[in-house]
Design a protein around this motif. Structure first.
Motif, PDB file in Angstrom:
ATOM      1  N   SER A 141     -40.940-145.203  22.788  1.00  0.00           N
ATOM      2  CA  SER A 141     -39.800-144.400  22.002  1.00  0.00           C
ATOM      3  C   SER A 141     -39.559-143.371  22.812  1.00  0.00           C
ATOM      4  O   SER A 141     -40.423-142.618  23.364  1.00  0.00           O
ATOM      5  CB  SER A 141     -40.529-143.995  20.858  1.00  0.00           C
ATOM      6  OG  SER A 141     -39.801-142.950  20.114  1.00  0.00           O
ATOM      7  N   GLU A 142     -38.355-143.098  22.989  1.00  0.00           N
ATOM      8  CA  GLU A 142     -37.782-141.796  23.557  1.00  0.00           C
ATOM      9  C   GLU A 142     -38.385-140.372  23.028  1.00  0.00           C
ATOM     10  O   GLU A 142     -38.616-139.368  23.370  1.00  0.00           O
ATOM     11  CB  GLU A 142     -36.348-141.695  23.701  1.00  0.00           C
ATOM     12  CG  GLU A 142     -35.870-140.495  24.389  1.00  0.00           C
ATOM     13  CD  GLU A 142     -34.360-140.352  24.288  1.00  0.00           C
ATOM     14  OE1 GLU A 142     -33.758-139.401  24.834  1.00  0.00           O
ATOM     15  OE2 GLU A 142     -33.573-141.418  23.781  1.00  0.00           O
ATOM     16  N   GLU A 143     -38.392-140.508  21.625  1.00  0.00           N
ATOM     17  CA  GLU A 143     -39.074-139.418  20.746  1.00  0.00           C
ATOM     18  C   GLU A 143     -40.534-138.953  21.268  1.00  0.00           C
ATOM     19  O   GLU A 143     -40.894-137.928  21.446  1.00  0.00           O
ATOM     20  CB  GLU A 143     -38.946-139.661  19.437  1.00  0.00           C
ATOM     21  CG  GLU A 143     -37.524-139.957  18.670  1.00  0.00           C
ATOM     22  CD  GLU A 143     -37.554-140.126  17.086  1.00  0.00           C
ATOM     23  OE1 GLU A 143     -38.759-139.486  16.661  1.00  0.00           O
ATOM     24  OE2 GLU A 143     -37.125-140.907  16.650  1.00  0.00           O
ATOM     25  N   THR A 144     -41.423-140.025  21.498  1.00  0.00           N
ATOM     26  CA  THR A 144     -42.669-139.944  22.038  1.00  0.00           C
ATOM     27  C   THR A 144     -42.633-139.116  23.374  1.00  0.00           C
ATOM     28  O   THR A 144     -43.472-138.039  23.626  1.00  0.00           O
ATOM     29  CB  THR A 144     -43.426-141.132  22.075  1.00  0.00           C
ATOM     30  OG1 THR A 144     -43.580-141.700  20.797  1.00  0.00           O
ATOM     31  CG2 THR A 144     -44.702-140.925  22.676  1.00  0.00           C
ATOM     32  N   HIS A 145     -41.762-139.793  23.995  1.00  0.00           N
ATOM     33  CA  HIS A 145     -41.652-139.192  25.517  1.00  0.00           C
ATOM     34  C   HIS A 145     -41.283-137.534  25.594  1.00  0.00           C
ATOM     35  O   HIS A 145     -41.606-136.882  26.211  1.00  0.00           O
ATOM     36  CB  HIS A 145     -40.700-139.905  26.497  1.00  0.00           C
ATOM     37  CG  HIS A 145     -41.079-141.378  26.336  1.00  0.00           C
ATOM     38  ND1 HIS A 145     -39.966-142.498  26.718  1.00  0.00           N
ATOM     39  CD2 HIS A 145     -42.273-142.157  25.990  1.00  0.00           C
ATOM     40  CE1 HIS A 145     -40.729-143.518  26.490  1.00  0.00           C
ATOM     41  NE2 HIS A 145     -42.094-143.448  26.384  1.00  0.00           N
TER      42      HIS A 145
END
Length: 746
Positions: free
Chosen positions: A673-677
């Motif tokens: 997930s881009e949100e995690t990164h």
């Protein structure tokens, strides 16, 4: 074409806002007399669309639905709602900061070490041991030299090794090396023996435990020592037997959040190290209201603590002067050289003639002796804003770059190679800065800095004591809880030590470290006395940290799991979603009050009111994916004779739903997930730099996230990038420097 369509949507959104919203919410959502609260946050556009569709305009929500609601939500998101939009409208500023408590302690430790030498731990573990056939450690009586992994021996009525010793009634052992603690705090050491022993920890002259001349029948001798993580401390244990019928010796400790245990080999190295200067003065805690430690406020308590600490450290330095200076040559000259070097290293830059006169020469002139002059100089330097504040002058030169690099990567003052690089103009370009950054991140202290962040990222400070109901889980002991923490620490260390330092591996690994006690509790086939080792553990059910037994046990109640605690951990920490405190306090429904309901059913009912549902729609669904694991992290298929429902869903910021079933699918989603990164990059920046990331530009989060992705999620690469970017930022338009006053003392 896509850009044209998007521009058309945004223009339509602007028109809708100006015609239907600005009267109540003001220009750029700043608020009005009627609706004074400004509009900003981090919720996805789809949530804004829903709110607009249901509630806006007030009294006539049917006037803004469909494409109009979507357009105005997207325009608000980009114009003023999102953190990035707010950073463009109201740029956050880099604030003048004092040293945090950990930075102060680290700085003092490194000031002391800068006059000795530094040990960089290798791969060998244990203590160097010398066995003598005498009680006086005579060289000609030395029989054995080896490295012992731990100190835990019961010789009974025999000798340490048959055939090596002629006499059973008299022999001795000296263990020497260094100690590496995992965390900062007070450690209680225990020497267990019926014979004679003395233990030195971080003090080569005064024993921490002295049982050399024993009286009475005591066999346990204790002493406490405050230690900092990321440091290497000298340790020496001497022991002898003389005419006692039996002999034994063990060395154990109780760490700040651990249990009494034999000091593991992982925390011992055979190389002897210099003493570390430790500040024992208590400090008030630092501000963490922004989610990370900051030194932006100065209280009376902090001011008093720095004064007491300066006095403590001045006394310690003067006491240890004979071990800090070269004894050859003119002593007075050596002491004056020491004084100048101390002030330069404390201030992180060479002294001007005026500063040398103020801090060194005038203090010697006013003192009755050279030693008194040294004390005055240390006191004055440690109370100066030039030491206590990160960048007190606003000069922004290569010495400031050196400080920014060092505080970011080591949380301490620059070492001598870094100061020399600044002095020689070798921090002028990107390559030179990166070379130094990589040197620091590969230092033992740089490794510890990343591990420190990972503990903070996972909120492990909340999991200091894990207790379970003794009737429900009789075998879940404090010793097992300590094993779980050790297991997680070993997983983190393994990932950080790998060349790839792969963040995604933290979420995707199917292996875990276990010892015999853990293996028995969780049903893994290992010998009862097995040391920690890597094993595959329910690889079809578990994945990485979110299903590690320590995390699952910590974020749970004493008898039942807690989808809410687990969901908050994942939403706030891993996905970086802002979760507000509940508007009202609601006690969880006790399981015995709803005996027929599963945990999922109870939580769903309890959080169904509208005042709760807004946040819990996000939190619960993440936590439900871990419901196959009970309060101690053991896998289960059923609860209350009902099949476990571990399905969940998550509304991403782009408006798309992702659905998952169980820990493996949830972990796989979060790993990609881009949100995690983005959340990881933002939180690591805040941990390292201790300034708001958006003060470095509204696109800084997106840029770091892209860098992280392009470098295969290597945490060391990301740390170096953060340190390099922040080190050359300097005092910009987003900065309000507050240089120190002309006076050089308080």
């Amino acid at each position: 074409p896509q850009t044209t369509v998007q521009n058309h949507v945004l223009e339509r959104g602007r028109a809708v806002y100006e015609s239907r919203c600005v009267g109540c919410h003001g220009v750029n959502g700043s608020g009005t007399t009627d609706v004074p609260a400004p509009i900003f946050g981090d919720r996805p556009t789809s949530d804004l669309v829903d709110v607009v569709t249901r509630t806006m305009p007030e009294g006539a929500p049917e006037d803004c639905t469909g494409d109009d609601a979507r357009a105005v939500a997207e325009w608000m998101q980009q114009q003023f709602y999102s953190p990035e939009a707010q950073a463009r409208l109201n740029p956050p500023r880099i604030e003048l900061s004092r040293l945090t408590v950990s930075q102060y302690r680290n700085a003092i430790a490194d000031l002391g070490t800068s006059f000795r030498w530094r040990v960089q731990p290798g791969t060998e573990r244990g203590l160097k041991a010398e066995y003598f056939e005498s009680r006086n450690f005579q060289d000609d009586k030395r029989k054995i030299e080896r490295t012992d992994a731990v100190v835990n021996f019961n010789f009974g009525d025999a000798t340490p090794e048959e055939g090596k010793f002629e006499k059973k009634e008299e022999f001795s052992i000296r263990w020497k090396g260094s100690l590496i603690p995992r965390e900062t705090g007070w450690y209680e050491f225990t020497v267990h023996t019926e014979n004679g022993a003395r233990l030195n920890v971080n003090d080569n002259e005064t024993p921490l435990i002295d049982a050399w001349v024993r009286s009475g029948s005591d066999t346990d001798f204790t002493g406490s020592q405050f230690l900092l993580e990321a440091r290497v401390y000298p340790l020496e244990l001497e022991w002898f037997k003389f005419k006692e019928p039996t002999s034994s010796i063990s060395l154990s400790w109780k760490s700040p959040h651990g249990v009494q245990e034999i000091i593991p080999a992982a925390n011992l190295i055979p190389e002897h190290s210099p003493e570390i200067m430790i500040v024992e003065t208590p400090f008030p805690p630092d501000d963490r209201s922004s989610g990370y430690e900051r030194g932006t406020s100065v209280s009376k308590a902090w001011d008093e603590a720095t004064t007491y600490a300066a006095t403590e450290i001045a006394d310690k330095f003067v006491e240890k002067l004979p071990r800090l200076i070269d004894r050859k040559g003119d002593r007075d000259e050596k002491l004056r050289t020491f004084a100048s070097q101390f002030v330069e290293r404390a201030f992180r830059r060479p002294l001007t003639d005026d500063l040398r006169q103020t801090y060194v020469e005038s203090q010697f002139a006013a003192a009755k002796s050279t030693e008194e002059g040294i004390r005055r100089i240390i006191l004055l330097a440690l109370q100066s804003p030039r030491f206590l504040y990160r960048e007190p002058t606003g000069v922004d030169d290569q010495f400031d770059r050196a400080s920014r690099l060092s505080f970011a990567l080591l949380n301490s003052i620059p070492d001598q190679p870094l100061l020399d690089a600044a002095k020689n103009g070798k921090l002028a370009d990107e390559k030179q800065i990166r070379d130094q950054a990589w040197r620091l991140v590969n230092d033992y202290r740089g490794r510890a800095r990343i591990l420190e962040f990972l503990r903070s990222w996972m909120n492990l400070e909340r999991l200091q004591e894990i207790d379970k109901n003794a009737e429900t889980f009789p075998d879940f002991t404090p010793e097992l809880a300590a094993d779980l923490r050790t297991s997680l620490e070993m997983m983190l260390e393994q990932v950080v030590d790998a060349d790839s330092a792969d963040f995604q591996r933290l979420l995707l690994t199917d292996a875990i470290f276990m010892n015999g006690r853990m293996a028995k509790f969780y049903g893994v086939d290992l010998p009862a006395d097995a040391a920690f080792q890597e094993v595959k553990f329910e690889s079809d059910k578990r994945s990485g940290i979110i299903s590690h037994p320590f995390i699952l046990s910590g974020f749970a109640y004493m008898q039942t799991s807690s989808p809410i605690h687990r969901g908050v951990f994942m939403s706030r920490g891993i996905l970086g979603r802002g979760v507000k405190p509940p508007p009202i306090a609601v006690a969880p429904t006790a399981p015995d009050l709803a005996p027929d309901l599963t945990t999922r059913e109870r939580v769903t009912i309890q959080t169904s009111p509208e005042v709760c549902a807004n946040c819990h729609g996000l939190i619960n669904s993440l936590g439900f994916a871990l419901e196959n694991f009970d309060a101690v992290g053991r896998f289960r298929d059923k609860e209350k004779e009902k099949e476990i429902d571990s399905t969940g869903q998550y509304l991403q910021r782009n408006g798309e739903f992702v659905r998952f079933n169980g820990a493996k699918e949830l972990a796989a989603f979060m790993a990609r997930s881009e949100e995690t990164h983005r959340a990881f990059a933002r939180q690591l920046f805040h941990h390292m730099v201790q300034q708001p990331i958006l003060a470095y530009g509204p696109n800084s989060i997106a840029e770091l996230s892209a860098f992280f992705r392009d470098h295969q999620y290597n945490m060391k690469h990301l740390a170096v990038e953060i340190a390099c970017r922040s080190s050359v930022h300097g005092w910009t338009a987003n900065t309000e420097p507050e240089p120190v006053a002309a006076t050089e003392s308080r």
